[in-house]
Design a protein around this motif. Structure first.
Motif, PDB file in Angstrom:
ATOM      1  N   ALA A  24       0.818  -1.217   0.000  1.00  0.00           N
ATOM      2  CA  ALA A  24       0.000   0.000   0.000  1.00  0.00           C
ATOM      3  C   ALA A  24       0.846   1.259   0.000  1.00  0.00           C
ATOM      4  N   SER A  25       2.047   1.178   0.608  1.00  0.00           N
ATOM      5  CA  SER A  25       2.814   2.392   0.917  1.00  0.00           C
ATOM      6  C   SER A  25       3.985   2.621  -0.024  1.00  0.00           C
ATOM      7  N   GLY A  26       3.656   3.000  -1.252  1.00  0.00           N
ATOM      8  CA  GLY A  26       4.680   3.385  -2.205  1.00  0.00           C
ATOM      9  C   GLY A  26       4.953   4.880  -2.131  1.00  0.00           C
ATOM     10  N   LEU A  41       5.534   7.175   5.145  1.00  0.00           N
ATOM     11  CA  LEU A  41       6.522   6.097   5.234  1.00  0.00           C
ATOM     12  C   LEU A  41       6.394   5.177   4.027  1.00  0.00           C
ATOM     13  N   LEU A  42       7.528   4.815   3.453  1.00  0.00           N
ATOM     14  CA  LEU A  42       7.563   3.787   2.419  1.00  0.00           C
ATOM     15  C   LEU A  42       7.579   2.419   3.091  1.00  0.00           C
ATOM     16  N   GLU A 202      -3.951   7.473  -3.479  1.00  0.00           N
ATOM     17  CA  GLU A 202      -2.515   7.273  -3.727  1.00  0.00           C
ATOM     18  C   GLU A 202      -1.983   5.927  -3.242  1.00  0.00           C
ATOM     19  N   SER A 203      -2.753   5.194  -2.451  1.00  0.00           N
ATOM     20  CA  SER A 203      -2.309   3.877  -2.006  1.00  0.00           C
ATOM     21  C   SER A 203      -2.026   2.991  -3.217  1.00  0.00           C
ATOM     22  N   SER A 204      -0.941   2.210  -3.143  1.00  0.00           N
ATOM     23  CA  SER A 204      -0.574   1.354  -4.277  1.00  0.00           C
ATOM     24  C   SER A 204      -1.320   0.020  -4.270  1.00  0.00           C
ATOM     25  N   SER A 205      -2.225  -0.170  -3.323  1.00  0.00           N
ATOM     26  CA  SER A 205      -3.031  -1.382  -3.284  1.00  0.00           C
ATOM     27  C   SER A 205      -3.996  -1.441  -4.466  1.00  0.00           C
ATOM     28  N   HIS A 206      -4.454  -2.641  -4.790  1.00  0.00           N
ATOM     29  CA  HIS A 206      -5.398  -2.838  -5.892  1.00  0.00           C
ATOM     30  C   HIS A 206      -6.741  -2.187  -5.569  1.00  0.00           C
ATOM     31  N   GLU A 207      -7.390  -1.657  -6.608  1.00  0.00           N
ATOM     32  CA  GLU A 207      -8.686  -0.996  -6.405  1.00  0.00           C
ATOM     33  C   GLU A 207      -9.709  -1.944  -5.768  1.00  0.00           C
TER      34      GLU A 207
END
Length: 314
Positions: A24-26, A41-42, A202-207
């Motif tokens: 999630a945290s990119g 935080l990355l 902005e979360s890098s998790s899947h929709e």
């Protein structure tokens, strides 16, 4: 709001830290939170070393504000990850899932601010003894990998506060300004927020995973796989497969075989809502929309200030 130990320690505007969650945290999420006045935080736990380097470099271009890296110490390539953090000039590191003594001195020698995540008073004291600059005390409500103690945030924070001299950050079940105020009344100097930021633009998790968070209600998550590493999951097909296996009295190897590899990636990053691990906190039950991370920070601060005024009149 006024400055405090956490805003001073990290040189940020608000004592809100975005948890370094895997998948999630990119850099997009971390930079958005930092630009909004919190600390982004990355999440290094889901990144190969060179991928982490790329995210650090992109984050530096996307924000001129402080940001950090969360490093779960049970992952491989730890030496390489720490070397990259130093080479890229990262100034803040949150460590978790391991002994804080292992890396704190190394990082401190490089001038890096170190914070360690714990789930008990005992480990909070060990982290303080190891020389960390602050401690995150995370209650059992939290998503993802969890403490074995099953201590909730409301009981953990005052117990840790009583024993600790370094700044204290509360985590687990905090997604609103009211939750933030409650944690700080109990003795926290700031809060770390995971689930609410997992369900942001902005979360890098899947929709699909983001929508699963929004749809989750109270009682829809549960901690399982304690023999491996306790993890809080949304109850999906994979979760029920785990429950079915437990009914047979499985060995640790049986559990490992069922878990296999990359279950969290399958669920949270690739969007397989049936076979993947869907790691999220109990607070998902009050997350009702997917909004920009900056709006999360702004809404939390607005609600925090309003709740503080209301509390004066109680």
């Amino acid at each position: 709001m006024s400055t405090n130990k956490i805003t001073t320690l990290f040189n940020i505007q608000y004592p809100i830290i975005q948890a370094g969650m895997i998948w999630a945290s990119g850099w997009k999420l971390a930079s958005a939170v930092s630009n909004a006045g919190g600390l982004g935080l990355l999440g290094a736990g889901s990144m190969y070393p060179e991928v982490l380097r790329e995210h650090i470099q992109k984050c530096k271009k996307a924000t001129d504000k402080p940001f950090g890296v969360n490093v779960p110490m049970l992952y491989p390539n730890i030496q390489e990850i720490m070397d990259i953090i130093v080479e890229e000039g990262v100034t803040i590191v949150f460590t978790s899932a391991g002994n804080p003594k292992t890396w704190t001195a190394f990082l401190k020698e490089k001038g890096i601010t170190v914070v360690h995540v714990v789930s008990s008073v005992k480990f909070a004291l060990k982290a303080q003894e190891a020389g960390v600059d602050a401690v995150v005390a995370e209650g059992f409500e939290a998503g993802g990998h969890n403490g074995r103690e099953e201590t909730t945030t409301f009981t953990l924070i005052p117990m840790v506060k009583e024993k600790l001299t370094v700044p204290l950050i509360a985590a687990g079940g905090i997604a609103t300004g009211r939750g933030m105020l409650a944690a700080m009344v109990l003795g926290a100097d700031g809060v770390q927020v995971g689930s609410r930021f997992a369900a942001t633009v902005e979360s890098s998790s899947h929709e699909k995973f983001k929508h699963a968070i929004v749809e989750a209600q109270d009682g829809d998550t549960h901690v399982t796989l304690k023999e491996l590493a306790p993890v809080r999951l949304i109850k999906n097909k994979f979760f029920h497969d785990v429950v079915a296996l437990y009914s047979t009295g499985p060995s640790v190897d049986d559990l490992k075989t069922l878990l296999g590899r990359a279950r969290a990636k399958k669920g949270m990053f690739e969007g397989d809502l049936d076979e993947g691990e869907l790691e999220i906190g109990q607070i998902a039950g009050i997350i009702n929309n997917i909004i920009p991370a900056g709006d999360v920070v702004a809404e939390m601060i607005k609600e925090f200030e309003a709740a503080k005024k209301e509390a004066v009149n109680l």
